[in-house]
Design an enzyme around this catalytic site. Structure first.
Site, mmCIF file in Angstrom:
data_model
loop_
_atom_site.group_PDB
_atom_site.id
_atom_site.type_symbol
_atom_site.label_atom_id
_atom_site.label_comp_id
_atom_site.label_asym_id
_atom_site.label_seq_id
_atom_site.Cartn_x
_atom_site.Cartn_y
_atom_site.Cartn_z
ATOM 1 N N ASP A 52 0.801 -1.221 0.000
ATOM 2 C CA ASP A 52 0.000 0.000 0.000
ATOM 3 C C ASP A 52 0.838 1.277 0.000
ATOM 4 O OD1 ASP A 52 -2.599 1.121 0.033
ATOM 5 O OD2 ASP A 52 -2.433 1.531 2.173
ATOM 6 N N HIS A 53 0.317 2.298 -0.680
ATOM 7 C CA HIS A 53 0.902 3.649 -0.687
ATOM 8 C C HIS A 53 2.383 3.645 -1.038
ATOM 9 C CE1 HIS A 53 -2.247 6.471 0.293
ATOM 10 N NE2 HIS A 53 -2.741 5.610 1.167
ATOM 11 N N GLU A 91 -4.289 6.712 -7.034
ATOM 12 C CA GLU A 91 -5.118 7.703 -6.348
ATOM 13 C C GLU A 91 -5.217 8.971 -7.171
ATOM 14 O OE1 GLU A 91 -4.570 10.350 -2.357
ATOM 15 O OE2 GLU A 91 -4.606 8.181 -2.056
ATOM 16 N N GLY A 109 -8.797 6.105 4.346
ATOM 17 C CA GLY A 109 -9.155 6.856 5.540
ATOM 18 C C GLY A 109 -10.477 6.447 6.150
ATOM 19 N N SER A 140 -11.246 4.640 8.727
ATOM 20 C CA SER A 140 -11.387 4.611 10.189
ATOM 21 C C SER A 140 -12.128 5.833 10.705
ATOM 22 C CB SER A 140 -10.004 4.537 10.856
ATOM 23 O OG SER A 140 -9.386 3.299 10.615
ATOM 24 N N THR A 158 -6.179 2.941 11.083
ATOM 25 C CA THR A 158 -6.016 3.587 12.386
ATOM 26 C C THR A 158 -6.857 2.942 13.478
ATOM 27 O OG1 THR A 158 -5.518 5.695 11.299
ATOM 28 C CG2 THR A 158 -6.164 5.789 13.614
#
Length: 288
Positions: A84-85, A136, A211, A213, A235
């Protein structure tokens, strides 16, 4: 049930109009708790290792990936592995050899044309090596390299630009900015569900919500019904993991056996994951 490809999980969820949860993990115990939670829910899960997590593991994701693959093979539900990322080409080029079946290449902070060119190269390399490639467009926020507001001008993903971006880059999944933000510790983000629906109509690849969470669970379910397929969660599980460790060490300051605080941490993760995986995987079929 066993280790499967991310493409298989996303294709199935996309076809059925539901979602699949993608959980970021840093340690083996956190990953064990994640798989246990998915088994409690009886639903598949994607185990994600971020570039930052790889850096923590001496900048080598291979040992952790090997452990995750072993967990997946023994699991009662289908599990896939995702890197990821990723912003570094050298790490991207280790994706397949480390056993990941998908990768999120993050050129989001770059100017649009540079993002397109860089991501096109990453997607071409990924496809040559049998990988699903996620990218993204827009700014989800919450990272040092990105804008902090999830609601400012130019932050949200534009449907027309998204259509062009997917066509020009050839990516297989698209992370979109619709109001969520990385690293939120409370669930209070408001998503633009109308924008989700317009993005879903604009592109023919699965949409990804980062994002998550910070998004209330009913809103996550509504976002899936509107068009989100992959839901990234991190998170909330790290909070669940660290809270019992902190409490155990506060109660027993002389404790030196990590099993005594890692066991409740793993159990706490499994409970949170079971709930989140069920929310995502049972969101229902989209009306469109």
């Amino acid at each position: 049930m066993s280790l499967v490809s991310t493409r298989a999980l996303l294709d199935d969820a996309y076809a059925r109009g539901t979602g699949v949860a993608a959980l970021n993990v840093i340690t083996l115990e956190q990953a064990e708790g994640t798989v246990l939670g998915a088994e409690q829910a009886g639903l598949p899960v994607i185990l994600q290792v971020s570039q930052n997590a790889a850096k923590f593991h001496l900048d080598d994701p291979a040992p952790l990936a090997a452990a995750l693959a072993a967990l997946a093979r023994a699991s009662l539900v289908d599990v896939s592995l995702h890197l990821d990322h990723v912003t570094r080409t050298d790490l991207l080029h280790r994706t397949a050899e480390c056993g990941f079946s998908s990768v999120m290449f993050d050129a989001g902070p770059l100017p649009y044309e540079e993002n397109v060119a860089t991501t096109r190269e990453a997607a071409a390399w990924g496809h040559e090596h049998g990988l699903l490639v996620e990218a993204e467009l827009g700014y989800v926020g919450g990272k040092a390299s990105q804008v902090e507001s999830a609601h400012g001008d130019g932050v949200r993903t534009d449907p027309d630009q998204a259509r062009e971006y997917v066509a020009e880059t050839g990516v297989d999944a698209l992370a979109v900015a619709v109001g969520s933000k990385h690293a939120m510790t409370s669930a209070e983000a408001e998503l633009d569900l109308d924008l989700v629906a317009r993005l879903r109509a604009a592109v023919d690849v699965p949409l990804v919500l980062h994002g998550s969470s910070g998004v209330p669970q009913p809103t996550i379910a509504a976002a899936i019904r509107a068009g989100i397929t992959k839901v990234n969660i991190g998170t909330i599980t790290t909070i669940a993991f660290t809270r019992p460790i902190r409490a155990k060490l506060a109660d027993l300051p002389a404790l030196n056996d990590p099993r005594q605080y890692l066991e409740p941490a793993r159990k706490a993760v499994s409970g949170v994951v079971a709930e989140m995986v069920a929310t995502v995987g049972l969101a229902g079929t989209r009306s469109s």
